[in-house]
Design a protein around this motif. Sequence first.
Motif, PDB file in Angstrom:
ATOM      1  N   ALA A  16      -0.541  -3.893  12.492  1.00 17.70           N
ATOM      2  CA  ALA A  16      -1.472  -4.573  11.584  1.00 17.70           C
ATOM      3  C   ALA A  16      -1.304  -6.081  11.729  1.00 17.70           C
ATOM      4  O   ALA A  16      -0.243  -6.569  12.123  1.00 17.70           O
ATOM      5  N   LYS A  17      -2.358  -6.821  11.413  1.00 23.92           N
ATOM      6  CA  LYS A  17      -2.251  -8.287  11.420  1.00 23.92           C
ATOM      7  C   LYS A  17      -1.300  -8.720  10.307  1.00 23.92           C
ATOM      8  O   LYS A  17      -1.299  -8.135   9.216  1.00 23.92           O
ATOM      9  N   ASP A  18      -0.522  -9.776  10.573  1.00 26.96           N
ATOM     10  CA  ASP A  18       0.450 -10.253   9.588  1.00 26.96           C
ATOM     11  C   ASP A  18      -0.205 -10.561   8.247  1.00 26.96           C
ATOM     12  O   ASP A  18       0.342 -10.225   7.188  1.00 26.96           O
ATOM     13  N   GLU A  19      -1.385 -11.185   8.293  1.00 27.89           N
ATOM     14  CA  GLU A  19      -2.001 -11.581   7.016  1.00 27.89           C
ATOM     15  C   GLU A  19      -2.444 -10.364   6.202  1.00 27.89           C
ATOM     16  O   GLU A  19      -2.423 -10.407   4.972  1.00 27.89           O
ATOM     17  N   VAL A  20      -2.820  -9.304   6.887  1.00 32.77           N
ATOM     18  CA  VAL A  20      -3.206  -8.088   6.158  1.00 32.77           C
ATOM     19  C   VAL A  20      -1.959  -7.430   5.566  1.00 32.77           C
ATOM     20  O   VAL A  20      -1.938  -7.029   4.404  1.00 32.77           O
ATOM     21  N   TYR A  21      -0.899  -7.372   6.390  1.00 30.51           N
ATOM     22  CA  TYR A  21       0.371  -6.822   5.900  1.00 30.51           C
ATOM     23  C   TYR A  21       0.873  -7.630   4.701  1.00 30.51           C
ATOM     24  O   TYR A  21       1.282  -7.076   3.683  1.00 30.51           O
ATOM     25  N   ASN A  22       0.828  -8.954   4.814  1.00 31.60           N
ATOM     26  CA  ASN A  22       1.339  -9.823   3.746  1.00 31.60           C
ATOM     27  C   ASN A  22       0.542  -9.710   2.454  1.00 31.60           C
ATOM     28  O   ASN A  22       1.046 -10.038   1.383  1.00 31.60           O
ATOM     29  N   SER A  23      -0.698  -9.257   2.558  1.00 33.54           N
ATOM     30  CA  SER A  23      -1.523  -9.135   1.356  1.00 33.54           C
ATOM     31  C   SER A  23      -1.328  -7.784   0.656  1.00 33.54           C
ATOM     32  O   SER A  23      -1.901  -7.545  -0.413  1.00 33.54           O
ATOM     33  N   LEU A  24      -0.522  -6.906   1.238  1.00 30.79           N
ATOM     34  CA  LEU A  24      -0.225  -5.636   0.566  1.00 30.79           C
ATOM     35  C   LEU A  24       0.629  -5.914  -0.675  1.00 30.79           C
ATOM     36  O   LEU A  24       1.381  -6.894  -0.712  1.00 30.79           O
ATOM     37  N   PRO A  25       0.524  -5.069  -1.692  1.00 34.38           N
ATOM     38  CA  PRO A  25       1.403  -5.219  -2.858  1.00 34.38           C
ATOM     39  C   PRO A  25       2.869  -5.184  -2.420  1.00 34.38           C
ATOM     40  O   PRO A  25       3.200  -4.547  -1.411  1.00 34.38           O
ATOM     41  N   ASP A  26       3.741  -5.873  -3.173  1.00 36.41           N
ATOM     42  CA  ASP A  26       5.161  -5.961  -2.793  1.00 36.41           C
ATOM     43  C   ASP A  26       5.771  -4.593  -2.492  1.00 36.41           C
ATOM     44  O   ASP A  26       6.514  -4.437  -1.528  1.00 36.41           O
TER      45      ASP A  26
END
Length: 119
Positions: free
Chosen positions: A102-112
């Motif tokens: 997955a793209k980092d920004e998509v991963y980073n936008s997942l809930p903690d």
Amino acid sequence: MKKSIFRMITPVFLGLAMLTSCGNEQNSGNNETKTEFKVYGNCGMCEKTIEGSLNGQNGIHEADWNKDTKMITVTYDPNVLDENRIKEKIAGVGYDTDSHKAKDEVYNSLPDCCQYDRP
Ligand SMILES: [Cu+2]
């Protein structure tokens, strides 16, 4: 005699018509393939996101991810899409497989709670 055969066959045709109208693709025979692979993730929310990226999509019959084993089982129509495309869709909502990240920004936008340990 002819009439009774017709009466028996008509519901079958109606059933087929309903099946084919559900997908946009032409139904050339009964095409269903099953695949199973690992999808990295953590919890029940991940499960909803991962399965939600597939269920309801054209060509997908059923997607079921198990949060304990991290394995997903997908039944799909190989005339409509392939395993590569399925993994792209999963990566598109933030989840890695061994071949598609997955793209980092998509991963980073997942809930903690959903930010799984990446492979
Ligand atoms: Cu989660």
